[in-house]
Structures are given as C-alpha cells and as structure tokens.
Design an enzyme around this catalytic site. Structure first.
Site, short mmCIF file in Angstrom:
data_model
loop_
_atom_site.label_atom_id
_atom_site.label_comp_id
_atom_site.label_asym_id
_atom_site.label_seq_id
_atom_site.Cartn_x
_atom_site.Cartn_y
_atom_site.Cartn_z
N THR A 37 -1.32 4.67 1.06
CA THR A 37 -0.76 3.71 2.02
C THR A 37 -0.15 4.53 3.16
O THR A 37 -0.83 4.91 4.09
CB THR A 37 0.28 2.79 1.35
N LYS B 209 -0.73 7.84 -5.76
CA LYS B 209 -0.26 7.57 -4.40
C LYS B 209 1.22 7.26 -4.48
O LYS B 209 1.73 6.75 -5.47
CB LYS B 209 -1.03 6.43 -3.74
N THR C 253 7.86 4.19 -6.62
CA THR C 253 6.90 3.24 -6.07
C THR C 253 5.58 3.94 -5.99
O THR C 253 5.34 4.65 -5.06
CB THR C 253 7.31 2.78 -4.71
N GLU D 79 8.23 9.57 2.99
CA GLU D 79 8.07 9.13 4.37
C GLU D 79 9.08 9.83 5.29
O GLU D 79 10.28 9.59 5.20
CB GLU D 79 8.23 7.62 4.45
N ASN E 119 9.02 2.85 8.55
CA ASN E 119 9.35 1.60 7.87
C ASN E 119 9.74 0.47 8.80
O ASN E 119 9.62 -0.71 8.43
CB ASN E 119 10.45 1.86 6.83
N SER F 203 2.81 -3.51 10.64
CA SER F 203 1.88 -3.54 11.78
C SER F 203 0.68 -2.65 11.55
O SER F 203 0.65 -1.87 10.63
CB SER F 203 2.60 -3.13 13.05
#
Length: 404
Positions: free
Chosen positions: A158, A185, A196, A275, A399, A404
């Site tokens: 992702t 992932k 997650t 991230e 985030n 989008s």
C-alpha cells in the site's frame, strides 16, 4: 545442529507453492503509464490447514470474519490478496462481497478449494468486485515465472516504499533440508498486537498440525508483536503460515529458529519502512520486575511521540525516555535506572552522565540509520526488545492524503 542459508524465491522457494501479482486497476497507473500491481494470489498444490494469527482490533475486516465463519478448520489451497481497499467496517455486505468474489474464483478455477481472501487499504469503502473478478483472467498457474514471487510481494504493497520478502533453507546435520519463504506488507498503522500488516509464510517442512499455531504465536511475540510505527492497530492484520510437508523433514528447534529469523526480518523491515521514518530503533528494556513489565516499558517507548520526534531530530533527549518509562506504570526508580544510546551511558543509577562529550557521542549514535536505546531498570530479570522508528513530516504528508 543445523545451518540456515538465505536463498532466492520468496514464498515460491518451498516446494509446491506459487504466488504472482497482477493488475486489477485498483491503484492508479505508475508514473511511466504502466498498470500498477494490486492483486496477488498464493496457490498451494496441496490442500492444507493454515496456521493463523489475526488482529485483536474489535472491528475486524470482512475477510477475517469470512475466514473465521466459513474457512477456519478446513483445508485450503489458495489465498487472494487485494490492496487499496481494506473491506473493513462494511458489515454484512462486505462479507457477502468476499463470498461473491471467491465464488467467481472457484467457478473459473475448479481446482481451488476453500479459498481465503485478504485485503488491505482504505477502511470504510466497499470492494470493487467487478475489477477484482476481472483480474482472474490474468492468473496463470502454469507460467512458473522466476520473478513471480517478486510481483506478488509488490502487488500487496500500500504505502510501503519497498517490497518485503525473504526465503531461507534449513539444512540439518544429516543433510536433509527444508525451506521457508515469506512476503509481507506494512508501513503505517503499525502497533504491537500484530501491527498493521499482512504476512504470508510458506514452508515444505513437515510441521505437526498441533505445533504450528503455538510456534507461530511464540515467534510473533518478539517480531510482529514487538513493533510500532505510529501506535495505531489495523482492522486487517493477518499472518498465514502454510506448511505442506513435501520435504518430509522437520526439526522443531531448527524450524522455530528459521521462522523467528524470517518474522524478525519482515517486522523490522516494516519499521524501517514506516511511513516517513528515517531511523530504526531497538528499545531494549532489561532489569524489569518481570517480562510483562519490560514489554510494557519497551512498547511505551516505541509509541511516545516525544521520544519519536527527538529521534527524528537526532536529539539525545534522555529526559523524554525517563519520563515515558515513569509514566508507563512499571516499577522503577531513579536510583536503579540506567539509560544508554548504544554504548553511551547518559544516566546511571541516579547520576547524570550528560556532559558535553557524552552528549556529542550520543548525538553521533542517533545520526545512524539504526541504533539501540537500552534502559536497565535495575529491579529484576525482566527483559524485552521492541522496535520503533522516528516520526517526521513525511508521515503527516502521507496520511493527510491517504485516500487520494
């Protein structure tokens, strides 16, 4: 004794497994205009009962609900994975969508038995069933392409900056061997109690049916259950271990050690790929009253925003570390606490060791991409290592725009 050797092949390395990735149009095209991979499958030539771990989030995604209601306890030979859409918080319709997609799959490929679905992506949106079903036309189980495992690992990403896969061969003293392969992932919403993430592990080891779940849980304790990027727990976290026994070989100590290595590597890759993260930090807590208190303190450190931002700024602000431990609820006191950045001790049993020289040395440690912060509580024998990362501007950028 045994030897563990890194090999190529990812989840396709063990005998009898084949994974690949295709495009269903769930993700936007790549910058070069090529379609992005967003659907993967994992096929086993043998039907078998997978060993599993799932999120402890009370709002479990539809694919997990479907597995628990319709597949658990049965033998399966297929996993379908989609990205971009988590199929979570979608109620009965979400579960029915899983049923419809998997029904279409078995109609097209009658040799598939009790298929499993796994999803990751945005929560609160219904699956684009037609796109996923249309992607089945691209499935090729006979190609056996050398790079198929890489495409599968890429397709399940992702916000991941890079694919995560690994394979090991375990050779016993008598010359017999077995393989373990895996892909995963995870980069955001990473929080202890799985994280997650999705992880798919394959092996041709002859793992006893009554041992696999226990070993998987034990290995998760120090890997997937010991990491945090942002303290958020996903609705979709899943770990699947498929063991077909084709090698005819099994040694519990060797298998457990190799599985632990694989899960630890994938878990730390998730933190490294957190991230916007730039640092991988091992938070080691020792000298706690017991292991549960060590776990509590270590996880508090991985989730502290003040600690994470100090790491991002490469600021050895050990006071934030001490404060976080004190607020965690564990038994501790100043007179027995010791804090170190790698080997640089900055606080030692009530004494501040943070002169200009030590501050510079600690700051130099924090300039590294990976380092360790050790906190000895000096009370008991409890020990645990949790893995976390820094928190910077890029996390907000990613985030704030995630849908989008």
């Amino acid at each position: 004794m045994f030897e563990i050797i890194p090999i190529k092949g990812g989840v396709n390395a063990p005998q009898g497994f084949y994974a690949d990735g295709v495009s269903a149009g769930l993700k936007p095209p790549l910058p070069n205009g090529a379609p992005a991979l967003d659907v993967a499958f994992l096929y086993s030539e043998d039907v078998l009962k997978p060993f599993t771990l799932f999120t402890s989030n009370r709002f479990q995604a539809a694919p997990i609900t479907h597995f628990k209601h319709f597949i658990k306890g049965k033998e399966s030979n297929f996993v379908l994975i989609n990205t971009k859409n988590a199929n979570a918080m979608t109620g009965e319709r979400g579960v029915q969508d899983v049923c419809d997609i998997l029904s279409s799959l078995t109609q097209k490929f009658p040799f598939i038995q009790n298929p499993i679905m796994s999803s990751t992506g945005v929560i609160g949106q219904y699956l684009p069933k037609e796109k996923i079903i249309a992607s089945f036309a691209s499935f090729d189980f006979n190609a056996k392409c050398e790079n198929a495992h890489t495409r599968a690992a890429d397709a399940i990403r992702t916000t991941d900056a890079f694919s995560k896969e690994i394979a090991l061969r375990v050779r016993l003293d008598n010359g017999e061997s077995f393989c373990i392969g895996a892909m995963a992932k995870g980069a955001g919403m990473i929080q202890p109690a799985l994280a997650t993430m999705l992880c798919f592990i394959t092996t041709d080891a002859l793992v006893p049916q009554n041992e696999g779940d226990r070993i998987l849980r034990e290995c998760a304790k120090t890997s997937f259950n010991a990491i945090s990027v942002d303290g958020d727990m996903s609705t979709n976290d899943s770990v699947f271990l498929f063991a077909n026994g084709r090698s005819g070989v099994y040694n519990e100590a060797a298998f457990k050690e190799a599985l632990k290595m694989i899960m630890h590597k994938l878990a730390t890759d998730m933190v490294r790929d957190g991230e916007g993260s730039t640092k991988l930090v091992a938070f080691e807590v020792c000298g706690a009253r017991d292991e549960s208190q060590a776990i509590c303190a270590a996880k508090a450190l991985t989730n502290s925003l003040l600690v994470k931002t100090a790491i991002y700024g490469e600021d050895p602000n050990w006071g934030r570390i001490a404060s976080t431990i004190g607020a965690s609820g564990v038994e501790c006191n100043e007179e027995s606490l010791r804090i170190a950045f790698d080997s640089v001790v900055v606080f030692d049993r009530g004494q501040i060791c943070f002169d200009e020289e030590n501050e510079a040395r600690a700051a130099a440690v924090m300039e590294q991409e990976s380092f360790r912060i050790t906190c000895d509580l000096g009370i008991g024998e409890g020990h645990f290592v949790a893995y976390g990362c820094d928190l910077g501007y890029r996390y907000i950028d990613i985030n704030a725009d995630y849908r989008s």
